[in-house]
Design a protein around this motif. Structure first.
Motif, short mmCIF file in Angstrom:
data_model
loop_
_atom_site.label_atom_id
_atom_site.label_comp_id
_atom_site.label_asym_id
_atom_site.label_seq_id
_atom_site.Cartn_x
_atom_site.Cartn_y
_atom_site.Cartn_z
N GLN A 65 0.72 -1.12 -0.02
CA GLN A 65 -0.22 -0.08 -0.08
C GLN A 65 0.91 1.24 0.13
O GLN A 65 0.58 2.25 -0.57
N LEU A 68 2.30 1.71 -3.65
CA LEU A 68 1.35 2.15 -4.31
C LEU A 68 1.25 3.86 -4.06
O LEU A 68 1.10 4.76 -5.24
N VAL A 79 -1.85 -0.20 -12.42
CA VAL A 79 -1.47 -1.13 -11.28
C VAL A 79 -2.60 -1.88 -11.07
O VAL A 79 -3.55 -1.90 -10.47
N VAL A 81 -3.19 -5.20 -8.36
CA VAL A 81 -2.61 -5.71 -7.02
C VAL A 81 -2.70 -7.21 -7.25
O VAL A 81 -3.88 -7.58 -7.73
N ALA A 94 -6.69 -0.31 -1.35
CA ALA A 94 -5.69 -0.58 -2.54
C ALA A 94 -6.36 0.37 -3.82
O ALA A 94 -5.83 1.32 -4.47
N ALA A 99 -5.10 1.96 -7.17
CA ALA A 99 -4.71 0.81 -8.05
C ALA A 99 -5.96 0.55 -8.84
O ALA A 99 -7.21 1.08 -8.59
N TYR A 102 -7.78 -5.50 -8.55
CA TYR A 102 -7.30 -6.57 -7.73
C TYR A 102 -7.67 -7.99 -7.83
O TYR A 102 -8.65 -8.31 -7.97
#
Length: 232
Positions: A65, A68, A79, A81, A94, A99, A102
């Protein structure tokens, strides 16, 4: 390999995961760069300028985190995750932190590859990547390493001083209002506390040797805000 192939940076401390992703992504024609910890990942992101970052959250040095958060200070790279942390709160943190997607471990490679393709396609349609460094004359702001240098000499700044200068640098040549600076750096409840900002700008000017009456770098737009000159 195709010189136009997208470059993917995988930041994960598990060698077997990196190997699996390297083989899977390379088979799809992607160029893969690896980092085993957060600090190395940030350095590679600045050096390689990847088209997408795959980020684990459980890293040995910096929490993902935090990686990021630092990355988002200077880059808009997509991004994805990839983490064992499956709680809703972790996902929300996130995604709110910047992000784009995920995926939880264990994961299916076909779904993972599909998500990679979606993010790369969206990135191709979106805004260009931000610069990792901005220069104004002999003043340089390096977002990736959070360093400020003047005529090649690094300048020591506090967190608030760096944050103000970095925000001005991201809007090089354009006025940033007092309210935006206060809201983004001190928080919404301090949007009217202009004396905080005046103190920090005063300290910045002192450290940069900048005369407010004839500024080389930080220009005051009376009653509005500040701007960083495009060249000094």
């Amino acid at each position: 390999m195709n010189s136009n192939a997208s470059t993917l940076l995988v930041i994960d401390d598990e060698p077997q995961i990196r190997k699996f992703l390297r083989i899977s992504l390379s088979a799809q024609g992607y160029r893969v760069v690896e980092a085993a910890n957060g600090r190395e990942g940030l350095e590679q992101a600045a050096l390689v300028q990847p088209d997408l970052v795959v980020l684990d959250l459980g890293l040995p040095d910096l929490d993902g985190q935090e990686v990021l958060r630092e990355l988002r200070e200077w880059s808009s790279v997509p991004v994805l995750v990839l983490s064992v942390r499956a709680s809703e709160g972790e996902k929300v943190l996130a995604l709110d932190g910047g992000a784009n997607d995920y995926v939880t471990k264990p994961f299916g490679i076909q779904e993972f590859l599909a998500r990679v393709r979606v993010l790369l396609r969206q990135a191709g349609e979106g805004e260009p990547q931000r610069e990792a460094r901005v220069d104004s004359g002999d003043l340089s702001v390096d977002f990736a390493y959070r360093r400020v240098s003047l005529a090649g000499q690094e300048i020591a700044l506090t967190r608030k001083e760096y944050a103000v200068l970095a925000l001005l640098a991201r809007h090089l040549g354009r006025v940033v209002t007092q309210q935006q600076l206060l809201r983004d750096i001190w928080g919404p409840s301090h949007a009217e506390d202009s004396h905080y900002l005046r103190v920090v700008v005063g300290h910045l000017r002192h450290k940069l040797g900048d005369d407010p009456a004839a500024p080389r770098f930080i220009v005051t737009e009376a009653g509005v805000g500040y701007r960083l000159r495009e060249s000094a």
